[in-house]
Write a protein that holds these residues in place. Structure first.
Motif, PDB file in Angstrom:
ATOM      1  N   UNK A  47       5.672  -6.186   9.203  1.00  0.00           N
ATOM      2  CA  UNK A  47       6.548  -5.228   8.525  1.00  0.00           C
ATOM      3  C   UNK A  47       6.335  -5.249   7.023  1.00  0.00           C
ATOM      4  N   UNK A  48       6.250  -6.454   6.463  1.00  0.00           N
ATOM      5  CA  UNK A  48       6.005  -6.560   5.020  1.00  0.00           C
ATOM      6  C   UNK A  48       4.676  -5.901   4.659  1.00  0.00           C
ATOM      7  N   UNK A  51       4.967  -2.038   4.513  1.00  0.00           N
ATOM      8  CA  UNK A  51       5.576  -1.478   3.303  1.00  0.00           C
ATOM      9  C   UNK A  51       4.658  -1.655   2.100  1.00  0.00           C
ATOM     10  N   UNK A  54       2.059   1.022   2.241  1.00  0.00           N
ATOM     11  CA  UNK A  54       2.576   2.332   1.839  1.00  0.00           C
ATOM     12  C   UNK A  54       2.780   2.398   0.333  1.00  0.00           C
ATOM     13  N   UNK A  55       3.174   1.257  -0.255  1.00  0.00           N
ATOM     14  CA  UNK A  55       3.347   1.236  -1.703  1.00  0.00           C
ATOM     15  C   UNK A  55       2.014   1.487  -2.402  1.00  0.00           C
ATOM     16  N   UNK A  58       1.134   5.146  -2.078  1.00  0.00           N
ATOM     17  CA  UNK A  58       1.823   6.107  -2.937  1.00  0.00           C
ATOM     18  C   UNK A  58       1.509   5.849  -4.400  1.00  0.00           C
ATOM     19  N   UNK A  63      -0.458   9.435  -2.336  1.00  0.00           N
ATOM     20  CA  UNK A  63       0.060   9.941  -1.069  1.00  0.00           C
ATOM     21  C   UNK A  63       1.578   9.878  -1.058  1.00  0.00           C
ATOM     22  N   UNK A  64       2.188  10.535  -2.004  1.00  0.00           N
ATOM     23  CA  UNK A  64       3.641  10.533  -2.029  1.00  0.00           C
ATOM     24  C   UNK A  64       4.149  11.720  -1.231  1.00  0.00           C
ATOM     25  N   UNK A  65       5.285  11.518  -0.598  1.00  0.00           N
ATOM     26  CA  UNK A  65       5.816  12.610   0.212  1.00  0.00           C
ATOM     27  C   UNK A  65       6.709  13.543  -0.575  1.00  0.00           C
TER      28      UNK A  65
ATOM     29  N   UNK B  39      10.480   0.472  -6.809  1.00  0.00           N
ATOM     30  CA  UNK B  39       9.670  -0.196  -5.789  1.00  0.00           C
ATOM     31  C   UNK B  39      10.069   0.276  -4.404  1.00  0.00           C
ATOM     32  N   UNK B  42       8.488   3.623  -3.906  1.00  0.00           N
ATOM     33  CA  UNK B  42       7.055   3.607  -3.610  1.00  0.00           C
ATOM     34  C   UNK B  42       6.799   3.116  -2.198  1.00  0.00           C
ATOM     35  N   UNK B  43       7.600   2.134  -1.769  1.00  0.00           N
ATOM     36  CA  UNK B  43       7.365   1.617  -0.431  1.00  0.00           C
ATOM     37  C   UNK B  43       7.730   2.640   0.637  1.00  0.00           C
ATOM     38  N   UNK B  45       7.153   5.800   0.034  1.00  0.00           N
ATOM     39  CA  UNK B  45       6.337   6.912  -0.419  1.00  0.00           C
ATOM     40  C   UNK B  45       7.163   8.009  -1.063  1.00  0.00           C
ATOM     41  N   UNK B 293      10.480  -9.505  -6.894  1.00  0.00           N
ATOM     42  CA  UNK B 293       9.755  -8.483  -6.137  1.00  0.00           C
ATOM     43  C   UNK B 293       9.866  -8.751  -4.648  1.00  0.00           C
ATOM     44  N   UNK B 297      10.944  -6.285  -1.753  1.00  0.00           N
ATOM     45  CA  UNK B 297       9.963  -6.032  -0.700  1.00  0.00           C
ATOM     46  C   UNK B 297      10.622  -6.219   0.667  1.00  0.00           C
ATOM     47  N   UNK B 298      11.353  -7.313   0.799  1.00  0.00           N
ATOM     48  CA  UNK B 298      12.039  -7.591   2.059  1.00  0.00           C
ATOM     49  C   UNK B 298      13.061  -6.501   2.336  1.00  0.00           C
ATOM     50  N   UNK B 300      12.928  -3.450   1.528  1.00  0.00           N
ATOM     51  CA  UNK B 300      12.280  -2.223   1.986  1.00  0.00           C
ATOM     52  C   UNK B 300      11.765  -2.366   3.408  1.00  0.00           C
ATOM     53  N   UNK B 301      11.512  -3.606   3.858  1.00  0.00           N
ATOM     54  CA  UNK B 301      10.804  -3.767   5.124  1.00  0.00           C
ATOM     55  C   UNK B 301      11.697  -4.106   6.296  1.00  0.00           C
ATOM     56  N   UNK B 302      12.709  -4.917   6.077  1.00  0.00           N
ATOM     57  CA  UNK B 302      13.387  -5.490   7.228  1.00  0.00           C
ATOM     58  C   UNK B 302      14.760  -4.887   7.444  1.00  0.00           C
TER      59      UNK B 302
END
Ligand code: SF4
Ligand code: SF4
Lengths: 207, 335
Positions: A47-48, A51, A54-55, A58, A63-65, B39, B42-43, B45, B293, B297-298, B300-302
């Motif tokens: 999962x990390x 993300x 994707x960071x 972008x 590739x930003x939406x 951040x 961006x994660x 998008x 960070x 990051x976590x 955004x992901x979990x």
């Protein structure tokens, strides 16, 4: 993929994929094994990774939406039903509306109001034509019923305005005469179907 | 790090240091909201804030103006006094905790001989003090939730109590093992212990992971953001807050994130020692920045976990692991 399989309404005959739900732990030992397995599986780190990827996408690959709306706009479908347009005849530049009143009659929220009179050539002339956009529900019936393809839906979906009158008068809906060459036929509700020519049959005269 | 080599620490130096910490950390905490939004964006998008100032950098100022000028609403049936001071408790404890951790290297103010130390007050039980202060920070959300006469607030403060108290145990136990190795509670000693370049995380990987997990819970970050989880309890203990009082909770939370970052860096990740050719102050900033960070990051992901899973994780997994870790560390030290 064809659409046929989605039209099949007989529940149970479709090709559904069943979720594999049967390995719920039953005893303490298998529960423990599940915990250990889940603890040391790298799923969370996958999962990390996603993300982070994707960071990077972008940030560095553009590739930003995001569509930066007022500055960029997405195209709308030609069938989209937004603020109406009144079209003109391409040949003469005259407005197409013949003042038949069908749109006024069919409008289910009763928001079209028009007045007609005979002009000097005894032709119907539209003297008043307004649509109350505070009430219009953009159902498209008016465009469908219009025999002349005169009233159609345009693409103006930004309805914020200081007063409703700003885009509900006949003159505002009408294609400006100097932009007649840009006038587009409407492809949506009430438009002629693409194979209209084939469907026309000559009227049998010989009985 | 010989203490006798350093100039004498005067009251003026400490005051300057305190003002510095307040100003810089408050600014960083505010700036952290910008970083977090960027951040996360961006994660996912997206672009994040980008219209106020270059790259949206001045968004922080815009938000500040908004927070300061917003109406400060105190609910009718709230206990007004406690409602008013609860945010201050959160922010104050967060900053008091920062008094005993090393932030930026020491320096002498130009043209005077006032020495500004690296730690505002180098008490020899630094770690205990910081952990204790962060634990006292529990009163902020707890009182805030209970004073506002709002059921979401009550649920939020109940969750505060169980989450903070439970994970306090894990934080304490997990950090006990490195303390046993170093034999001191002072951050400076921890730093000195790691001057040979071997970070404590090498000896104590389990303690490090436990501390990180507990740190996420103590700073109320995803996956343990149960205190103010929007989908379940509106905003939990901050439901009724608005304007700058709400902002104080935010600043406190970000200051706590920085504190956790500092503790993790100093205790486990080699502190402010030089690393090959990289000077120590760059290393410590890099480590704190990375742990900040990592928290984003976590987030955004979990996904976040349920309260019962939180308790299960704390008492059935993390605490036994921490105790076993201490036992093994103790055995190894004895042998
Ligand atoms: S779109 Fe529907 S509601 Fe609107 S003017 Fe036409 S018929 Fe009336
Ligand atoms: S239905 Fe068409 S032609 Fe008839 S009045 Fe309405 S716009 Fe004019």
């Amino acid at each position: 993929m064809s659409l046929e399989q989605f039209k099949n309404r007989n529940v149970g005959t479709q090709n559904y994929v069943k979720l594999d739900l049967d390995h719920a732990p039953t005893d303490a030992w298998s529960q423990f094994k599940q915990v250990v397995k889940r603890t040391f599986q790298p799923e969370l780190f996958v999962g990390l990774g996603v993300t982070l990827r994707e960071m990077m996408n972008s940030l560095f690959r553009g590739k930003s939406h995001t569509t930066q709306y007022p500055f960029e706009k997405l195209p709308v479908s030609p069938r989209y039903r937004a603020i109406h347009d009144m079209l003109r005849l391409m040949e003469s530049g005259n407005y197409r509306c013949i003042g038949c009143g069908l749109c006024e009659k069919i409008c289910i929220s009763d928001c079209i109001s028009m007045e007609t009179k005979y002009d000097e050539n005894q032709r119907k002339e539209v003297s008043e034509y307004t649509i109350n956009f505070g009430r219009c529900i953009f159902c498209g019936y008016c465009a469908e019923v219009c025999p002349e393809l005169a009233i159609v839906h345009g693409g103006r979906y930004e309805n914020a305005s200081e007063q409703r009158a700003s885009f509900s008068l006949f003159e505002d809906l009408l294609t400006p005469i100097d932009q007649l060459n840009l006038q587009q036929e409407y492809a949506g509700f009430g438009a002629i179907s693409p194979n209209a020519d084939e469907n026309i049959k000559s009227t049998p005269l010989a009985y | 790090m010989d203490a006798t080599m350093l100039p004498e620490v005067t009251a003026a130096g400490v005051i300057i240091k305190a003002v510095l910490i307040l100003a810089v950390i408050a600014a960083i905490a505010g700036f952290g909201t910008y970083i977090e939004r960027k951040i996360l964006a961006f994660m996912q998008r997206r672009l994040g804030p980008q219209h106020v100032g270059p790259f949206g950098l001045l968004q922080l100022a815009a938000d500040g103006i908004k927070l300061f000028t917003k109406e400060d609403i105190i609910p009718q049936h709230a206990n007004k006094f406690i409602f008013a001071i609860a945010p201050v408790i959160t922010a104050a404890t967060a900053f008091i905790a920062l008094a005993a951790v090393p932030v930026f290297p020491g320096f002498t103010v130009p043209f005077t001989d006032i020495y500004v130390p690296s730690i505002a007050s180098d008490i020899n039980v630094g770690i205990l003090f910081v952990l204790g202060m962060m634990a006292a920070g529990l009163y902020g959300p707890l009182l805030a939730g209970m004073a506002q006469s709002n059921k979401w607030g009550i649920i939020g403060s109940a969750r505060t109590a169980i989450q903070f108290l439970s994970y306090e145990v894990v934080t304490g136990l997990s950090i006990l093992a490195p303390i046993m190795l170093v034999g001191s509670l002072s951050f400076v000693d921890f730093n000195t212990y790691q001057t040979d370049g071997v970070w404590l995380v090498v000896y104590q990987p389990v303690a490090f992971i436990l501390f990180l997990i507990a740190g996420f819970a103590e700073t109320n970050r995803t996956p343990f953001d149960l205190l103010e989880h929007e989908a379940e309890i509106i905003s939990g203990y901050v439901t009724e807050y608005s304007g700058m009082r709400w902002g104080l909770f935010f600043i406190g939370e970000y200051a706590n994130m920085i504190t956790i970052g500092v503790i993790a860096s100093v205790v486990f990740l080699g502190g402010y020692n030089d690393f090959w050719f990289i000077p120590g102050w760059i290393m410590i900033i890099a480590k704190i920045a990375f742990s900040f960070f990592f928290m984003l990051w976590v987030r955004a992901s979990w996904p976040h976990i349920r309260p019962d899973q939180l308790m299960w994780l704390c008492w059935k997994v993390l605490m036994p692991l921490a105790v076993i870790n201490i036992l093994i560390t103790g055995l190894v030290i004895m042998i």
